[in-house]
Design a protein around this motif. Structure first.
Motif, PDB file in Angstrom:
ATOM      1  N   SER A 150      -8.724   7.556   2.119  1.00 24.56           N
ATOM      2  CA  SER A 150      -7.624   8.193   1.404  1.00 24.56           C
ATOM      3  C   SER A 150      -6.930   9.221   2.295  1.00 24.56           C
ATOM      4  O   SER A 150      -5.717   9.400   2.228  1.00 24.56           O
ATOM      5  CB  SER A 150      -8.148   8.868   0.132  1.00 24.56           C
ATOM      6  N   ALA A 151      -7.714   9.892   3.134  1.00 26.47           N
ATOM      7  CA  ALA A 151      -7.144  10.852   4.077  1.00 26.47           C
ATOM      8  C   ALA A 151      -6.372  10.155   5.191  1.00 26.47           C
ATOM      9  O   ALA A 151      -5.410  10.700   5.734  1.00 26.47           O
ATOM     10  CB  ALA A 151      -8.258  11.707   4.668  1.00 26.47           C
ATOM     11  N   THR A 152      -6.793   8.957   5.530  1.00 24.39           N
ATOM     12  CA  THR A 152      -6.176   8.192   6.618  1.00 24.39           C
ATOM     13  C   THR A 152      -4.741   7.802   6.274  1.00 24.39           C
ATOM     14  O   THR A 152      -4.430   7.446   5.149  1.00 24.39           O
ATOM     15  CB  THR A 152      -7.023   6.931   6.907  1.00 24.39           C
ATOM     16  N   GLY A 153      -3.888   7.851   7.302  1.00 27.64           N
ATOM     17  CA  GLY A 153      -2.466   7.558   7.080  1.00 27.64           C
ATOM     18  C   GLY A 153      -2.035   6.180   7.534  1.00 27.64           C
ATOM     19  O   GLY A 153      -0.881   5.986   7.933  1.00 27.64           O
ATOM     20  N   LYS A 154      -2.945   5.190   7.484  1.00 24.70           N
ATOM     21  CA  LYS A 154      -2.589   3.819   7.877  1.00 24.70           C
ATOM     22  C   LYS A 154      -1.821   3.147   6.746  1.00 24.70           C
ATOM     23  O   LYS A 154      -2.295   3.071   5.611  1.00 24.70           O
ATOM     24  CB  LYS A 154      -3.851   3.012   8.186  1.00 24.70           C
ATOM     25  N   LYS A 155      -0.657   2.613   7.066  1.00 25.09           N
ATOM     26  CA  LYS A 155       0.206   1.991   6.066  1.00 25.09           C
ATOM     27  C   LYS A 155      -0.496   0.841   5.348  1.00 25.09           C
ATOM     28  O   LYS A 155      -0.416   0.708   4.121  1.00 25.09           O
ATOM     29  CB  LYS A 155       1.479   1.478   6.748  1.00 25.09           C
ATOM     30  N   LYS A 156      -1.210   0.010   6.096  1.00 28.01           N
ATOM     31  CA  LYS A 156      -1.808  -1.189   5.488  1.00 28.01           C
ATOM     32  C   LYS A 156      -3.014  -0.872   4.604  1.00 28.01           C
ATOM     33  O   LYS A 156      -3.526  -1.752   3.928  1.00 28.01           O
ATOM     34  CB  LYS A 156      -2.176  -2.216   6.555  1.00 28.01           C
ATOM     35  N   TRP A 157      -3.454   0.394   4.612  1.00 24.90           N
ATOM     36  CA  TRP A 157      -4.559   0.786   3.745  1.00 24.90           C
ATOM     37  C   TRP A 157      -4.088   1.369   2.415  1.00 24.90           C
ATOM     38  O   TRP A 157      -4.912   1.698   1.564  1.00 24.90           O
ATOM     39  CB  TRP A 157      -5.443   1.819   4.451  1.00 24.90           C
ATOM     40  N   GLU A 158      -2.784   1.514   2.232  1.00 22.87           N
ATOM     41  CA  GLU A 158      -2.267   2.210   1.052  1.00 22.87           C
ATOM     42  C   GLU A 158      -2.758   1.594  -0.256  1.00 22.87           C
ATOM     43  O   GLU A 158      -3.068   2.305  -1.205  1.00 22.87           O
ATOM     44  CB  GLU A 158      -0.739   2.234   1.077  1.00 22.87           C
ATOM     45  N   LYS A 159      -2.804   0.278  -0.326  1.00 17.12           N
ATOM     46  CA  LYS A 159      -3.173  -0.400  -1.575  1.00 17.12           C
ATOM     47  C   LYS A 159      -4.608  -0.938  -1.556  1.00 17.12           C
ATOM     48  O   LYS A 159      -5.025  -1.606  -2.497  1.00 17.12           O
ATOM     49  CB  LYS A 159      -2.208  -1.562  -1.836  1.00 17.12           C
ATOM     50  N   LEU A 160      -5.347  -0.626  -0.509  1.00 15.79           N
ATOM     51  CA  LEU A 160      -6.695  -1.168  -0.367  1.00 15.79           C
ATOM     52  C   LEU A 160      -7.710  -0.330  -1.153  1.00 15.79           C
ATOM     53  O   LEU A 160      -7.708   0.899  -1.077  1.00 15.79           O
ATOM     54  CB  LEU A 160      -7.077  -1.197   1.120  1.00 15.79           C
TER      55      LEU A 160
END
Length: 400
Positions: A150-160
């Motif tokens: 949740s802290a990470t700012g990776k775009k592809k993780w937004e909905k994971l």
């Protein structure tokens, strides 16, 4: 050739019994020494990934072997209920060589970052009327637990893995105005990587990080440095915060601190020693075996001034990359110490990585047009020359 193992059988068993989480090449690593790894077919690989910036002293250094043998004969685990000798000695070593006074030990970078997030929120609860939000950077990487994802700012993780842990805001790196606009009465901390490793090797600007320190002082919120990838000599300083002439309130370490052994730490100032009994812990926190390894690794890096080697060899890699840049249209050669990257003219990073692997060189492509290099801190100019020779041949064939 090593005939001890049947590689095909090992791969068959791996595909049968190991949970799929990554696309791995069809080979099995068997042993390593120094800058090199060997697979079960006896093929040698020059390692410029370094176990993902982990093998700070190279593969199977004698100091780790010695520490494991000696400590395993004394005490492997006393439980987190008690102090143990290497725990106390290692904590002193870290605090004596940093700007911090207190240490909490963990096993992984994500676990250390979880501890830092908890400490920041505890601070918000006690001193900021329950503030809990933490501001991080877009393209940042802080770990794979739910909170650190949740802290990470990776775009592809937004909905994971929704719903995520609430309380994180992401703003562009090196954008002081964006940070200022994101701060509210709910903010307890700003969390930043001095160099974004997984994001493509992008460093914070000195004026920006100084402005963050001033902003945190003004707002009475905590400045948290995630040095999981940059700490313990990786950037040419023992800790990356030393590049900027400022001190964070909390710092996390992992990867290189154990030289390959699973080990991490969260460090903070005396005034933020605010956890109550039971707030934080872990079965393997401060385990004697890990403490002994970490102490051996950090002592070796300090006593042999391996940090200086990281600085010098990093500059040599940049020089060698610059010498071939025009030939292959390489751009944006960047990074600090031995955390480096450059841009390809086309999005063929995976092809370059795969062909280098075939020719016996391990490198990484964090994004389609980026190549990242993070070799062990013991790398020499001879091995850098070997890397450049293999890389140049690959680029010549793929980029034509």
């Amino acid at each position: 050739m090593n005939n001890k193992y049947n590689t095909d059988l090992l791969l068959k068993e791996a595909n049968k019994s190991i949970l799929f989480t990554a696309n791995r090449p069809e080979l099995v690593m068997e042993h390593g020494k120094g800058m090199y790894l060997w697979d079960t077919n006896g093929k040698r690989y020059l390692d410029f990934i370094g176990g993902w910036a982990v093998t700070s002293l190279g593969h199977c250094p004698e100091v780790i072997t010695k520490a494991l043998l000696e400590q395993s004969a004394k005490l492997v685990n006393a439980s987190p209920t008690f102090y143990n000798v290497p725990m106390v000695e290692f904590a002193k070593l870290l605090t004596d060589n940093s700007c911090f006074e207190k240490v909490f030990f963990a096993s992984t970078g994500a676990e250390a970052n979880e501890g830092a997030i908890k400490l920041a929120r505890k601070y918000g609860t006690k001193f900021l009327n329950g503030a809990f939000e933490i501001i991080t950077a877009t393209n940042s990487f802080h770990g794979r637990t739910l909170a650190t994802m949740s802290a990470t700012g990776k775009k592809k993780w937004e909905k994971l893995f929704e719903p995520k842990v609430q309380g994180f805001k992401h703003v562009p790196l090196n954008d002081s105005k964006a940070i200022q606009n994101a701060i509210t009465s709910k903010t307890c901390s700003i969390m930043v990587e001095p160099v974004q490793g997984e994001g493509g090797v992008f460093a914070v600007e000195e004026n920006y990080i100084r402005s963050l320190r001033e902003l945190c002082n003004e707002k009475k919120i905590l400045l948290l440095f995630d040095e999981v990838q940059t700490g313990i000599g990786r950037t040419g300083k023992l800790f990356a915060y030393e590049h900027f002439g400022i001190e964070p309130d909390i710092m996390t370490l992992a990867k290189g601190i154990g030289g390959g052994y699973p080990l991490a730490a969260m460090l903070t100032k005396e005034k933020f020693d605010i956890f109550e009994a039971g707030d934080q812990g872990g079965t393997y926190s401060s385990q004697p075996l890990g403490m002994s390894v970490g102490m051996a690794v950090v002592k070796e890096i300090i006593n042999k001034n391996i940090v200086k080697n990281a600085e010098q060899q990093g500059e040599y890699i940049k020089h060698k990359l610059t010498s071939i840049a025009n030939k292959f249209n390489l751009t944006n050669i960047r990074g600090k110490g031995l955390l480096l990257a450059f841009d390809l003219p086309v999005e063929k990073g995976s092809e370059v990585v795969n062909e280098c692997l075939y020719r016996g060189l391990l490198i990484n492509s964090p994004r389609p047009a980026y190549i990242r290099l993070m070799p062990p801190l013991i790398v020499t100019s001879r091995e850098i020359d070997e890397m450049i020779e293999i890389l140049s041949g690959v680029l010549a064939d793929i980029l034509k």
